[in-house]
Design a protein around this motif. Structure first.
Motif, mmCIF file in Angstrom:
data_model
loop_
_atom_site.group_PDB
_atom_site.id
_atom_site.type_symbol
_atom_site.label_atom_id
_atom_site.label_comp_id
_atom_site.label_asym_id
_atom_site.label_seq_id
_atom_site.Cartn_x
_atom_site.Cartn_y
_atom_site.Cartn_z
ATOM 1 N N LEU A 133 0.839 -1.190 0.000
ATOM 2 C CA LEU A 133 0.000 0.000 0.000
ATOM 3 C C LEU A 133 0.875 1.242 0.000
ATOM 4 N N PRO A 134 0.374 2.348 -0.527
ATOM 5 C CA PRO A 134 1.135 3.602 -0.456
ATOM 6 C C PRO A 134 1.056 4.198 0.945
ATOM 7 N N LEU A 135 1.878 5.210 1.188
ATOM 8 C CA LEU A 135 1.791 5.934 2.446
ATOM 9 C C LEU A 135 0.381 6.487 2.634
ATOM 10 N N GLY A 136 -0.107 6.437 3.854
ATOM 11 C CA GLY A 136 -1.404 7.048 4.104
ATOM 12 C C GLY A 136 -2.270 6.270 5.059
ATOM 13 N N TRP A 137 -3.510 6.743 5.157
ATOM 14 C CA TRP A 137 -4.504 6.206 6.075
ATOM 15 C C TRP A 137 -5.504 5.353 5.296
ATOM 16 N N HIS A 138 -5.526 4.067 5.588
ATOM 17 C CA HIS A 138 -6.371 3.121 4.876
ATOM 18 C C HIS A 138 -7.300 2.415 5.869
ATOM 19 N N THR A 139 -8.235 1.646 5.331
ATOM 20 C CA THR A 139 -9.188 0.941 6.188
ATOM 21 C C THR A 139 -9.190 -0.543 5.854
ATOM 22 N N LEU A 140 -8.992 -1.345 6.870
ATOM 23 C CA LEU A 140 -8.991 -2.800 6.748
ATOM 24 C C LEU A 140 -10.404 -3.312 7.006
ATOM 25 N N HIS A 141 -10.882 -4.194 6.126
ATOM 26 C CA HIS A 141 -12.235 -4.750 6.242
ATOM 27 C C HIS A 141 -12.159 -6.273 6.326
ATOM 28 N N ALA A 142 -13.080 -6.866 7.082
ATOM 29 C CA ALA A 142 -13.236 -8.326 7.126
ATOM 30 C C ALA A 142 -14.724 -8.638 7.205
ATOM 31 N N ARG A 143 -15.129 -9.701 6.514
ATOM 32 C CA ARG A 143 -16.532 -10.097 6.535
ATOM 33 C C ARG A 143 -16.617 -11.610 6.691
ATOM 34 N N SER A 144 -17.477 -12.025 7.612
ATOM 35 C CA SER A 144 -17.743 -13.450 7.813
ATOM 36 C C SER A 144 -19.246 -13.614 7.982
ATOM 37 N N ASN A 145 -19.877 -14.267 6.999
ATOM 38 C CA ASN A 145 -21.345 -14.373 6.977
ATOM 39 C C ASN A 145 -21.944 -12.962 7.039
ATOM 40 N N ASP A 146 -22.706 -12.659 8.059
ATOM 41 C CA ASP A 146 -23.340 -11.339 8.143
ATOM 42 C C ASP A 146 -22.587 -10.368 9.051
ATOM 43 N N VAL A 147 -21.431 -10.775 9.512
ATOM 44 C CA VAL A 147 -20.666 -9.937 10.433
ATOM 45 C C VAL A 147 -19.507 -9.285 9.687
ATOM 46 N N GLU A 148 -19.343 -7.969 9.886
ATOM 47 C CA GLU A 148 -18.244 -7.250 9.247
ATOM 48 C C GLU A 148 -17.503 -6.415 10.290
ATOM 49 N N GLY A 149 -16.202 -6.390 10.172
ATOM 50 C CA GLY A 149 -15.374 -5.579 11.060
ATOM 51 C C GLY A 149 -14.449 -4.683 10.260
ATOM 52 N N THR A 150 -14.056 -3.569 10.869
ATOM 53 C CA THR A 150 -13.109 -2.657 10.223
ATOM 54 C C THR A 150 -12.030 -2.251 11.220
ATOM 55 N N ALA A 151 -10.909 -1.841 10.688
ATOM 56 C CA ALA A 151 -9.810 -1.344 11.513
ATOM 57 C C ALA A 151 -8.994 -0.359 10.690
ATOM 58 N N THR A 152 -8.397 0.577 11.359
ATOM 59 C CA THR A 152 -7.527 1.552 10.693
ATOM 60 C C THR A 152 -6.189 0.904 10.368
#
Length: 708
Positions: A133-152
């Motif tokens: 990834l380039p320098l900067g602020w990105h968002t990590l996503h994960a999905r399992s069935n109907d559950v989704e999580g995010t992290a910086t």
């Protein structure tokens, strides 16, 4: 394992050091009471042996309760993996949304980790690799069935490249307490227009930057906190420094209000010429009275559009800060009113207060816009005058416990403890700064955004930033409420994340970073900062090999080196041991005056001998005279340090200290106006022809051909 051993192990798991090496070189144990109180501040039950045992048993399960890590901060091109937790056997997909909006799939690695029973359910762990990834602020996503999580997810530079630019040649700059630097046009306190003129004067003498005290926001109305290092907010600016006449709408004030402005300006012209203690309250009260009238002057469409754009850019943070200002104006320091009506920005009753106080909120938003415009102008003027770096802003180590940031940021700042420092050679009882420290766990959970916003604010109009007590980004000395400063403990932060974000934001602002790395620190810290492109700090009097002054040729290159600092008297006063006699008068000495003076004379004379051995003239009869002060500046100029600092107080012959650590009102800290060796007020208008300034500037100016 005993209950004490369990407590210490639990503390270690949560970043709390159970021992520390003090300034005396000895290892000290942290008390059980301190560990319990700090764990409580981190919301870890530890009040009884049973709670300690339960909390210790819970340590392995804590990360398994989270789908994703709280946040990820890494350096560019670093290979990093991370775990994803879902019910065992459930599918999971992971991807990153970059700062630019691109979606990049993360690769799952063929790594088996046994599932774990957590809170009665079987949880599995999958391992993924962070994509390039380039320098900067990105968002990590994960999905399992109907559950989704995010992290910086933040990608930071391995090294701040501005450091390499300043290493190309040695350059010097002026260090000044802006409030003390007054011109004939000031209103009793130095302001942002004075800052622009000070930058021009410095450029005229060949300087490259002007380092000023923090200009963070204080109280919205008088009384005004004198210390710039105890602000209400580090994300916003103090309107005390506004030059009223430079607000364009002031030209269109009705006659009566314009007369009031002119009368204030005339009154303060006389005040500026006096060397008596600075009176922030009178100045701020007068400025607010006129600025409220200026605010009511209709703005033209272009000006209104710029104001609206500023408000939109600063968003909710500005809205909440302005709300706090309006509430502070209404409630003052009455804690019962705050607890009842507005304990936090999201309290149910606060929305009604927003509507009721809309007019005042608008005024405080506007004040921040005015500050923003004048700071922009000051930095532009600095570059136009010829300063390569420009203005270097100072980032205070923390905020006051009852201020705007403490109210708006909530539990990202710890409660029940304050930041400080253990005992050292200059403060044998330790220090309590009465400022709530960052909670490392909560900072990670909110993606470090509050910290990022503080850094961005400091860099918004800067060619550089000095980070006060940068050691606090590695570990912070937490002092439980009611405890002595000596009875604290270090709490470790994720320094890789904090330094990385600092470097990222400075890289984007094309700014240099100077870390104030004085005091008690671990040996590897300075080398780490240098590797990341963060300059250190050296003070001539503190640079020693044991009891012997270090040869300046051995100083660090990536460093800001100066003879003195704002916590010491100006050099003339220091050489005359005025800090010792002052501390004696204030009852701060642990030994008798004669013993302290004798010890100080030995240390001082060793430095003077070093200067003499290098061929610089020093005076034994009058150690504080101008010739000796010049020689000490020529001495530090022989160091390889990329940046050299000249105190404005030294440049005009001032002898009085701006700050006496360990005092509040016993000494007029941060209230000393700029004056010369005779105690006569020095105005900014007269600096361009100041012979002493010219002499010291020449002492620090390297030969034209010098480079590294």
């Amino acid at each position: 394992m005993t209950s004490t051993e369990k407590l210490r192990e639990l503390a270690g798991h949560h970043g709390i050091s159970t021992t520390y090496v003090g300034w005396d070189g000895n290892e000290h144990d942290v008390s059980e009471q301190t560990l319990q109180r700090i764990l409580t501040a981190l919301e870890i039950p530890a009040g009884t042996p049973e709670e300690v045992a339960a909390s210790l048993a819970d340590v392995p399960d804590r990360p398994w309760r989270q789908m994703l890590p709280p946040s990820l901060v890494l350096t560019e091109n670093e290979e990093r993996t991370f775990p994803v937790h879902v019910p065992h056997g459930d599918p999971v997909s992971v991807w990153v949304v970059s700062e630019d909006g691109d979606e990049i799939e993360a690769e799952q690695l063929d790594i088996w980790v046994d599932p774990r029973v957590v809170d009665g359910r079987l949880v599995g762990r999958a391992t993924f690799a962070v994509p390039r990834l380039p320098l900067g602020w990105h968002t990590l996503h994960a999905r399992s069935n109907d559950v989704e999580g995010t992290a910086t997810l933040v990608v930071t530079p391995t090294r701040l490249t501005t450091a390499d630019r300043i290493l190309q040649r040695q350059r010097w700059g002026l260090a000044a307490q802006l409030y003390s630097v007054r011109s004939r046009r000031s209103w009793g306190i130095g302001d942002f227009a004075d800052l622009a003129d000070l930058a021009a004067v410095t450029a005229g003498y060949g300087g490259d930057f002007v380092l000023i005290n923090p200009v963070h926001a204080a109280e919205p109305v008088p009384p005004h906190e004198p210390s710039p290092y105890l602000p209400s907010s580090r994300r916003f600016v103090d309107p005390l420094y506004v030059r009223v006449e430079d607000v364009p709408e002031s030209a269109y004030l009705p006659r009566k209000q314009r007369t009031e402005l002119d009368e204030n300006a005339a009154r303060f012209t006389k005040v500026n010429k006096k060397a008596a203690q600075l009176d922030r309250d009178t100045t701020y009260r007068a400025k607010l009275g006129v600025l409220e009238q200026v605010y009511r002057v209709p703005r033209g469409p272009a000006r209104q559009a710029r104001f609206d754009a500023f408000c939109a850019e600063r968003g909710t943070a500005l809205d909440d800060f302005a709300l706090w200002c309006a509430l502070a104006e209404k409630f003052g320091s009455r804690r019962s009113q705050w607890r009842t009506h507005a304990p936090s920005p999201d309290h149910p009753g606060v929305e009604a207060l927003r509507e009721k106080l809309a007019g005042r909120i608008g005024f405080y938003r506007w004040l921040q816009w005015v500050c923003d415009e004048q700071l922009t102008s000051a930095q532009e003027s600095a570059h136009a005058a010829g300063l390569g770096i420009g203005i270097v802003h100072d980032l205070a180590v923390g905020v006051r416990r009852d201020g705007a940031d403490a109210w708006t940021l909530g539990d990202v700042l710890a409660s029940g403890v304050t930041g400080g420092a253990p005992a050292d050679d200059f403060n044998r009882n330790g220090q309590n700064w009465n400022q709530p420290p960052w909670r490392p766990d909560r900072l990670a959970e909110v993606g470090y955004r509050p910290y990022r916003d503080v850094v961005r604010s400091a860099l918004r109009h800067a060619g550089g930033v000095r980070v006060d007590h940068i050691l606090g980004l590695f570990r912070t000395w937490w002092v439980p409420e009611g405890f002595s400063p000596a009875d604290g403990a270090y709490v470790r932060s994720n320094h890789e994340a904090l330094i990385g974000i600092l470097a990222l934001e400075a890289q984007r602002a094309d700014a240099v970073v100077i870390g104030e790395d004085l005091g008690v620190f671990e040996e590897w810290v300075q080398e780490y900062l240098s590797r990341r492109g963060i300059a250190g700090t050296s003070i001539l009097w503190f640079e020693k090999d044991g009891d012997t002054p270090r040869a300046p040729e051995t100083y660090r290159r990536l460093c800001l080196t100066s003879v003195t600092t704002h916590d010491l008297p100006p050099t003339s006063g220091y050489l005359a041991a005025e800090h010792i006699t002052l501390r004696s008068a204030l009852g701060l000495l642990e030994r008798d005056l004669d013993t302290e003076l004798a010890g100080e004379a030995v240390a001082r004379d060793a430095v003077l001998r070093l200067a003499s051995e290098r061929g610089f003239q020093v005076s034994g009869d009058e150690p504080g005279d101008a010739v000796t002060v010049e020689s000490l500046h020529r001495l530090i100029a022989t160091s390889p340090s990329a940046l050299l600092g000249l105190s404005l107080a030294d440049a005009v012959g001032e002898r009085r200290s701006q700050n006496q650590p360990g005092t509040v009102d016993e000494y007029p800290n941060w209230r000393v106006p700029l004056a010369d060796e005779r105690g006569k007020a020095v105005l900014l208008d007269d600096l361009a022809d100041n012979k002493r300034f010219a002499t010291l500037a020449a002492a620090l100016s390297p030969p034209a051909e010098q480079s590294y």
